[in-house]
Design a protein around this motif. Structure first.
Motif, short mmCIF file in Angstrom:
data_model
loop_
_atom_site.label_atom_id
_atom_site.label_comp_id
_atom_site.label_asym_id
_atom_site.label_seq_id
_atom_site.Cartn_x
_atom_site.Cartn_y
_atom_site.Cartn_z
N ALA A 127 -40.44 -10.88 -38.45
CA ALA A 127 -41.58 -11.06 -37.55
C ALA A 127 -41.54 -12.44 -36.90
O ALA A 127 -40.89 -13.35 -37.39
CB ALA A 127 -42.89 -10.90 -38.32
N THR A 128 -42.28 -12.56 -35.82
CA THR A 128 -42.57 -13.85 -35.23
C THR A 128 -43.98 -14.20 -35.65
O THR A 128 -44.90 -13.37 -35.54
CB THR A 128 -42.49 -13.77 -33.69
OG1 THR A 128 -41.16 -13.39 -33.33
CG2 THR A 128 -42.83 -15.10 -33.06
N PHE A 129 -44.20 -15.40 -36.17
CA PHE A 129 -45.51 -15.81 -36.66
C PHE A 129 -46.16 -16.72 -35.62
O PHE A 129 -45.52 -17.62 -35.08
CB PHE A 129 -45.38 -16.53 -38.01
CG PHE A 129 -44.74 -15.65 -39.05
CD1 PHE A 129 -45.47 -14.65 -39.68
CD2 PHE A 129 -43.41 -15.83 -39.40
CE1 PHE A 129 -44.88 -13.84 -40.64
CE2 PHE A 129 -42.81 -15.03 -40.36
CZ PHE A 129 -43.55 -14.03 -40.98
N THR A 130 -47.43 -16.45 -35.35
CA THR A 130 -48.16 -17.23 -34.38
C THR A 130 -49.59 -17.44 -34.87
O THR A 130 -50.11 -16.63 -35.65
CB THR A 130 -48.14 -16.54 -32.99
OG1 THR A 130 -48.78 -17.35 -32.03
CG2 THR A 130 -48.80 -15.17 -33.03
N ALA A 131 -50.22 -18.50 -34.45
CA ALA A 131 -51.61 -18.78 -34.84
C ALA A 131 -52.55 -18.27 -33.76
O ALA A 131 -52.21 -18.24 -32.58
CB ALA A 131 -51.81 -20.27 -35.05
#
Length: 150
Positions: A127-131
């Protein structure tokens, strides 16, 4: 079909062969204990140990190997894998060992060549993690039995 390359570790007993599927429909291939000097290890109740398989493996990118307990050992003797499923990443090239725990009440003997666990090959999605702000759902923060017992 995915191909997993195996290599015997120096001094390992190769007479058991590589992991195999017990039946045509099996999801997991059996892993065997491969002790130096063909010893037997007694695992007391509540104790865990690292059991060698005598193997190293190369898993293709985009896949993992999951190591899981064998249901018969779990039911009959309380033998389990405390980190189940154990994950072997595609870039790991060390010895394949299995953390085995006796959650039963009696000592259990692990013999050389015994089928101690099973391995399942599975695809991996990274996955790509983002806030940001998490959306709300009808369930919300309710968990741990919040949907009922039946």
């Amino acid at each position: 079909m995915v191909t997993i390359l195996f290599e015997w570790i120096t001094g390992a007993d190769a007479t058991f062969g590589l992991p195999t599927y017990a039946t045509a429909g099996a999801a997991g291939a059996d892993l065997r204990a491969n002790f130096e000097d063909h010893q037997t290890v007694t695992l007391d109740a509540g104790v865990r140990t690292l059991v060698p398989t005598g193997l190293r493996l190369a898993i293709p990118d985009g896949f993992e190997v999951q190591v899981r307990p064998r249901s018969g050992l779990a039911l009959k003797h309380g033998i389990t894998l405390p980190n189940s499923p154990g994950t072997i990443d595609s870039d790991y090239r060390g010895p394949l060992g299995v953390i085995v725990q006796n959650s039963g009440t009696e000592p259990f003997k692990i013999t050389h060549g015994m089928r101690i666990a099973q391995m399942v090959v599975a695809p991996v999605v990274q996955a790509t993690f983002t806030a940001g702000t998490v959306d709300e759902t009808s369930r919300g923060a309710d968990g741990f039995g919040s949907t009922g017992t039946t």
